[in-house]
Design an enzyme around this catalytic site. Sequence first.
Site, short mmCIF file in Angstrom:
data_model
loop_
_atom_site.label_atom_id
_atom_site.label_comp_id
_atom_site.label_asym_id
_atom_site.label_seq_id
_atom_site.Cartn_x
_atom_site.Cartn_y
_atom_site.Cartn_z
N ARG A 81 47.83 39.74 49.26
CA ARG A 81 47.51 40.78 48.29
C ARG A 81 47.45 42.16 48.95
O ARG A 81 47.84 43.17 48.35
CB ARG A 81 46.17 40.46 47.62
CG ARG A 81 46.19 39.19 46.79
CD ARG A 81 44.87 38.99 46.07
NE ARG A 81 43.76 38.71 46.97
CZ ARG A 81 43.36 37.49 47.33
NH1 ARG A 81 44.01 36.44 46.87
NH2 ARG A 81 42.33 37.30 48.13
N LYS B 142 42.07 42.82 59.65
CA LYS B 142 43.47 42.45 59.36
C LYS B 142 43.86 42.80 57.94
O LYS B 142 45.03 43.08 57.66
CB LYS B 142 43.70 40.97 59.67
CG LYS B 142 42.95 39.99 58.78
CD LYS B 142 43.75 39.58 57.54
CE LYS B 142 42.89 38.73 56.62
NZ LYS B 142 43.64 38.35 55.39
N TRP C 90 41.60 31.50 46.43
CA TRP C 90 41.19 30.89 47.69
C TRP C 90 40.08 29.87 47.46
O TRP C 90 40.10 28.78 48.03
CB TRP C 90 40.75 31.98 48.65
CG TRP C 90 40.34 31.56 50.04
CD1 TRP C 90 39.35 32.11 50.77
CD2 TRP C 90 40.90 30.53 50.86
NE1 TRP C 90 39.26 31.49 52.00
CE2 TRP C 90 40.20 30.52 52.09
CE3 TRP C 90 41.93 29.61 50.68
CZ2 TRP C 90 40.48 29.63 53.12
CZ3 TRP C 90 42.22 28.71 51.72
CH2 TRP C 90 41.50 28.74 52.92
N THR D 290 49.28 37.80 57.36
CA THR D 290 49.10 38.70 56.23
C THR D 290 49.92 39.98 56.35
O THR D 290 50.07 40.70 55.36
CB THR D 290 47.61 39.07 56.04
OG1 THR D 290 47.09 39.57 57.26
CG2 THR D 290 46.81 37.87 55.62
#
Length: 331
Positions: free
Chosen positions: A250, A186, A12, A243
């Site tokens: 991940r 999240k 990121w 996500t």
Amino acid sequence: MSKVGVIGAGAWGTALAQSLAGDGSEVLLWAREPNLVAQINSEHRNGLYLPDAALAETVRATSDLTALAALPVLLVVVPAQFLASVIAGLPDGDRDLVLCAKGIEAGTGRLMADVAADAAPGARLAVLSGPTFAHEVAAGLPTAVTLACSGGEAQWDRLAPVIARPALRPYYSDDVTGAEIGGAVKNVLAIACGVVDGLKLGQNARAALIARGYAEMLRFGLARGARPETLSGLCGLGDLVLTCSSTSSRNFSLGLALGQGLTAEQALSGKNSVAEGAATAPVLADLARREGIQMPIVDAVCRLLSGEAPAGAVVSDLLARPLRAEGEFAL
């Protein structure tokens, strides 16, 4: 163009550096690993964390944190559990710190802005959060994010031109707490959705889990002073949907492995990148219990991560919960 600093050369952080360099800006990217610094500077690639991205020549790497000290804007993209120690290594200075890690600090239960405020008391803090896969941002695909500014519109006016690019569109908020809670919760819910896929429970089940998980996010966020419009926006519901729907996440991939029968230790071993939800889940569950906020999906993820029960049994327990009203505040 003005130089910007990015602290953290994971996927990121590297993607953000590449995006910021898209208009010719110089970007100084801090990495802990000397070999990675050398590769970024000589080959213009990050083979460890983002191997498919060809980096702009204006992205330069360093392992010397003090080299970024004079820069007025620093994006901090290190894993949540290392944020305090990394920021503490920065010399004092008059700067904006844009926090890009999503999590809750283990042991203290602090959100990242609270961690940063203690580690760098003189800094002006903002939070960048939203539905973002690193490889898409690095490729220049359209992305929208929330930029939550503790300094209000004056800080937004400084930071928005630094961060915005044709394919990276920030939206203003001053709800730092809401942006942080959306990003942290999240990650845990994405693990749960991965479990659903690993168990092959179908898309109906995943959609239901996203909706009920969002209700848990909203309950926790409102109890902590977040605004509902923040949690229904990019950094809450938007990030949750992304996500919870792809192995590019991940956390989703971790849940998928758990649903397929692996232990958390097996699923996490040998990974270069960090699934933040694994560290966040037990802290979040503990905070919710202490504050009387029911989060059964978060609790279920904790049971799986600890090995207390197999995935099938955890799902059966969730399905056996008493029937009740759907409303957002129904416990």
